[in-house]
Scaffold this motif. Structure first.
Motif, PDB file in Angstrom:
ATOM      1  N   ILE A 408     -17.646  -0.885  -6.384  1.00 53.29           N
ATOM      2  CA  ILE A 408     -16.632   0.173  -6.403  1.00 53.29           C
ATOM      3  C   ILE A 408     -16.748   1.000  -7.681  1.00 53.29           C
ATOM      4  O   ILE A 408     -16.554   2.224  -7.667  1.00 53.29           O
ATOM      5  CB  ILE A 408     -15.231  -0.442  -6.260  1.00 53.29           C
ATOM      6  CG1 ILE A 408     -15.102  -1.162  -4.920  1.00 53.29           C
ATOM      7  CG2 ILE A 408     -14.155   0.629  -6.370  1.00 53.29           C
ATOM      8  CD1 ILE A 408     -13.775  -1.865  -4.724  1.00 53.29           C
ATOM      9  N   ASP A 440      -6.476   3.537  -7.992  1.00 46.55           N
ATOM     10  CA  ASP A 440      -7.443   2.443  -8.045  1.00 46.55           C
ATOM     11  C   ASP A 440      -8.698   2.967  -8.747  1.00 46.55           C
ATOM     12  O   ASP A 440      -8.672   3.994  -9.419  1.00 46.55           O
ATOM     13  CB  ASP A 440      -7.743   1.938  -6.636  1.00 46.55           C
ATOM     14  CG  ASP A 440      -6.473   1.467  -5.929  1.00 46.55           C
ATOM     15  OD1 ASP A 440      -5.678   0.786  -6.580  1.00 46.55           O
ATOM     16  OD2 ASP A 440      -6.303   1.801  -4.743  1.00 46.55           O
ATOM     17  N   HIS A 466      -5.835   6.132  -0.415  1.00 45.92           N
ATOM     18  CA  HIS A 466      -6.368   6.083  -1.767  1.00 45.92           C
ATOM     19  C   HIS A 466      -7.360   4.935  -1.808  1.00 45.92           C
ATOM     20  O   HIS A 466      -7.615   4.273  -0.807  1.00 45.92           O
ATOM     21  CB  HIS A 466      -5.256   5.916  -2.805  1.00 45.92           C
ATOM     22  CG  HIS A 466      -4.198   4.932  -2.412  1.00 45.92           C
ATOM     23  ND1 HIS A 466      -4.405   3.576  -2.391  1.00 45.92           N
ATOM     24  CD2 HIS A 466      -2.936   5.126  -1.973  1.00 45.92           C
ATOM     25  CE1 HIS A 466      -3.313   2.964  -1.997  1.00 45.92           C
ATOM     26  NE2 HIS A 466      -2.400   3.880  -1.720  1.00 45.92           N
ATOM     27  N   GLY A 467      -7.953   4.693  -2.965  1.00 46.97           N
ATOM     28  CA  GLY A 467      -8.971   3.665  -3.024  1.00 46.97           C
ATOM     29  C   GLY A 467     -10.220   4.064  -2.252  1.00 46.97           C
ATOM     30  O   GLY A 467     -10.555   5.245  -2.110  1.00 46.97           O
ATOM     31  N   ASP A 645      -2.654   8.323  -6.214  1.00 51.40           N
ATOM     32  CA  ASP A 645      -3.611   9.114  -6.987  1.00 51.40           C
ATOM     33  C   ASP A 645      -2.920  10.371  -7.517  1.00 51.40           C
ATOM     34  O   ASP A 645      -2.067  10.965  -6.840  1.00 51.40           O
ATOM     35  CB  ASP A 645      -4.799   9.504  -6.118  1.00 51.40           C
ATOM     36  CG  ASP A 645      -5.510   8.278  -5.552  1.00 51.40           C
ATOM     37  OD1 ASP A 645      -5.621   7.285  -6.282  1.00 51.40           O
ATOM     38  OD2 ASP A 645      -5.943   8.330  -4.390  1.00 51.40           O
TER      39      ASP A 645
END
Length: 654
Positions: A408, A440, A466-467, A645
């Motif tokens: 990630i 994240d 998000h993420g 975010d």
């Protein structure tokens, strides 16, 4: 060969002998007293049970009625009944229906009939047209003709063993306010729901006395709930009574209960015979649904202990004698060995797996001690193997977690590389600042910048999620914007329309029935033409803050998002043109900043506070304003942490 001494046999013989010598006379005396107490207990118990059934049923029905009244008084429902085909009004009304259904027991479906069109909806779907010529639809016209605020229908389905309680509430257009004295001037429709009260009735039918039972029946005597479902809707309550005189007595009691005017009264009761058994029965009328509840108590099953006080002395003496004699035996042969064994088990529970029990006897306790030692040996072996397995699994999980975080983190590098370089923006717009803060590691927000001839294009985008899922959406949206700018670059509103079309096509969401996802985005798109000193803004839910000569103007985007499958028509967007003065500033932020909660009252940061912060820091350069925004945001969300975010782009117009 050692013969095992059975504690069960020894204890049983000892108890039996003591019981025969001491307790048998007391039991004979108690049995005679029980015969006299049955009737008084039956009268009190049946009356209390009937009163409880009546109160619980009324409370249940009032609660359901109150919820339906609130549904009928909902402004969203009234607005939709007036504007049936307005998609916004329909969506709000159907959302109200869904919320009502979720809050009710068994999540019943809500129905509605619109008076202007006589269209019948069930579960938010049109079903049929109501007609006076159709006997099935008679309930609707009867609901409108009644002076009461509601109408109730109850039906039983023997095939499904379901009893449904239908609540029909007319919705009126009122004049003179919503007070109790308001006059109805027009009927907008009827709303209501069908509640499955079968489980409730079955619960009410339960009784903890063997041979006793309860039945519900309506004003005509037809049985609506009974332990034998074959009687429901087929037999009357009078068919359960053996004697004609008792049927007449029950009929008179029904009228007495129904005509009672006092708020509290003694429930009428009678003695009846059913299938050769004598019962004591108590009757209760439930006015809200015009039903009766009849409680049958088998007097032969009643044993009352309220009048046993004179017997306490005899029983106490017998029990004390029994207790003392048993104590000597149980203390030596049972209690002491069990205490020692319990101590060993407690030490094992605390982690001492080396301790073992002493097996000194040849009875069940001795065998239990041997079994305890064997169990300790097995547990010790299992523990060693389990600790080794846990150690290996932990090492594997730590390794996989590192691999996932590394992947990630690398994805963040890729996403960061997608964003326009600050130096490229500074080539044409020297004074600008950017906040890009993923919740994240990777983000569902991004900003976009392009130059086409003398025009500058800036966009701030908030994608679904998000993420990692949000990051995938940003890559797709960025690629689509890069594609659009090369053939459509003179109208931001048209660019948003094209973005909506291409996003739904790219995500296979152009056909709602075939779509496997429902994702989209919010966006603010600005076209700046320095030569003409004009700015054109179009937005989908993301606003633009324009700072000019010490005043701040909030220009809101259209209240529609881009790319989602539930879009029923081609979207259109507004274009806002501004003639600016060089040095004026614009600020664009995603809702991650506005929706961030914090403080003692857990309030969101909000657009108003953001605008006030811009004015307060207007004397600073954009980098200074950026630092103040971050400082205020961190102070506001100190305890809650970042919820979404956040992306904020600010620039001084060239």
């Amino acid at each position: 060969m050692n013969r095992r001494k059975s504690l069960r046999v020894m204890f049983s013989l000892w108890t039996l002998g003591t019981f025969l010598v001491i307790c048998l006379p007391s039991i004979f005396w108690i049995s005679r007293e029980m015969l006299d107490l049955r009737r008084s207990f039956a009268e009190r118990y049946s009356g209390q049970r009937a009163s409880d059934i009546r109160n619980r049923t009324i409370q249940r029905m009032k609660s359901d009625l109150s919820s339906c009244f609130q549904l009928a008084e909902s402004p969203a429902v009234r607005t939709w009944l007036k504007n049936e085909f307005d998609p916004t009004a329909r969506a709000q009304a159907f959302g109200t229906f869904d919320a009502f259904s979720r809050n009710m027991e068994n999540t019943p479906a809500v129905y509605a009939v619109v008076s202007s069109s006589l269209r019948y909806y069930l579960k938010n779907e049109f079903q049929s047209l109501i007609s006076k010529n159709n006997p099935v639809d008679d309930w609707y016209f009867r609901s409108l003709s009644r002076s009461e605020r509601f109408m109730l229908d109850i039906d039983y389905d023997p095939a499904l063993d379901l009893t449904r309680f239908w609540i029909n509430v007319p919705v009126h257009e009122t004049a003179g306010g919503t007070s109790a004295g308001a006059q109805y001037t027009d009927t907008l429709g009827v709303v209501g729901t069908g509640l499955d009260i079968s489980v409730f009735l079955r619960t009410m039918l339960e009784i903890d006395l063997e041979g006793s039972f309860i039945t519900f029946f309506n004003a005509r005597g037809i049985i609506m709930a009974y332990q034998n479902v074959q009687y429901i809707n087929r037999n009357t309550i009078f068919s359960l009574l053996d004697l004609p005189s008792e049927r007449t007595a029950l009929s008179n009691l029904m009228q007495t209960a129904k005509n009672a005017t006092a708020p509290v009264y003694t429930l009428p009761s009678l003695s009846v015979e059913h299938r050769g058994t004598r019962y004591h029965a108590s009757l209760a009328w439930i006015p809200l649904i015009d039903w009766y509840a009849l409680v049958f108590i088998d007097t032969s099953a009643i044993i009352s202990f309220e009048r046993f006080l004179p017997l306490i002395g005899t029983i106490s003496a017998a029990l004390i004698t029994l207790f003392v004699t048993m104590l000597v035996f149980t203390n030596r042969r049972l209690i002491r060995p069990i205490v020692r064994l319990s101590s060993v088990m407690t030490r094992m529970q605390g982690g001492d797996l080396e301790v073992r029990a002493q097996a000194t006897g040849r009875d069940e306790i001795g065998e239990l001690a041997l079994a305890c030692n064997a169990m300790a040996d097995e547990i010790q072996g299992y523990t060693s193997r389990l600790e080794e397995m846990v150690r290996k699994r932990t090492e594997e999980l730590v390794r996989k977690n590192h691999e996932m975080v590394d992947s990630i983190s690398y994805a963040r590098l890729i996403q960061s590389g997608m964003l326009p370089k600050r130096s490229r923006i500074a080539h044409r717009i020297s004074d600008h600042s950017i906040i890009w803060r993923p919740r994240d590691i990777v983000s569902g927000d991004f900003y976009w910048y392009k130059e086409v001839e003398e025009s500058l294009y800036l966009a701030v985008v908030d994608c679904t999620g998000h993420g990692v899922p949000g990051a995938f959406m940003t890559m797709t949206a960025n690629a689509v914007l890069d594609h659009i700018i090369w053939y459509l670059n003179d109208d931001p509103a048209a660019m948003l329309m094209e973005l909506d079309r291409l996003m739904r096509t790219t995500l296979n969401q152009d056909e709602a029935s075939e779509a496997q996802s429902n994702d989209g985005l919010d966006i603010a798109l600005v076209m700046i033409q320095p030569g003409r000193q004009t700015l054109v803004y179009s937005g989908a839910r993301i606003p633009l803050f324009y700072l000019h000569e010490g005043t701040i103007e909030l220009i809101r985007g259209d209240r529609q998002s881009i790319g989602y499958t539930n879009t029923e028509q081609v979207l259109s967007f507004s274009a806002h043109e501004i003639h600016y003065t060089p040095g004026d500033r614009i600020f664009i932020s995603t809702d991650g900043l506005f929706d961030q909660t914090g403080g003692e009252k857990q309030k969101p940061f909000g657009t108003t506070r953001f605008g006030e912060l811009i004015l307060e820091t207007a004397s600073l350069d954009l980098e200074g304003q950026r630092n103040r925004i971050l400082m205020e945001l961190d102070r506001h969300s100190a305890e809650d942490g970042q919820l979404d975010d956040i992306t904020v782009v600010a620039l001084a117009l060239p």
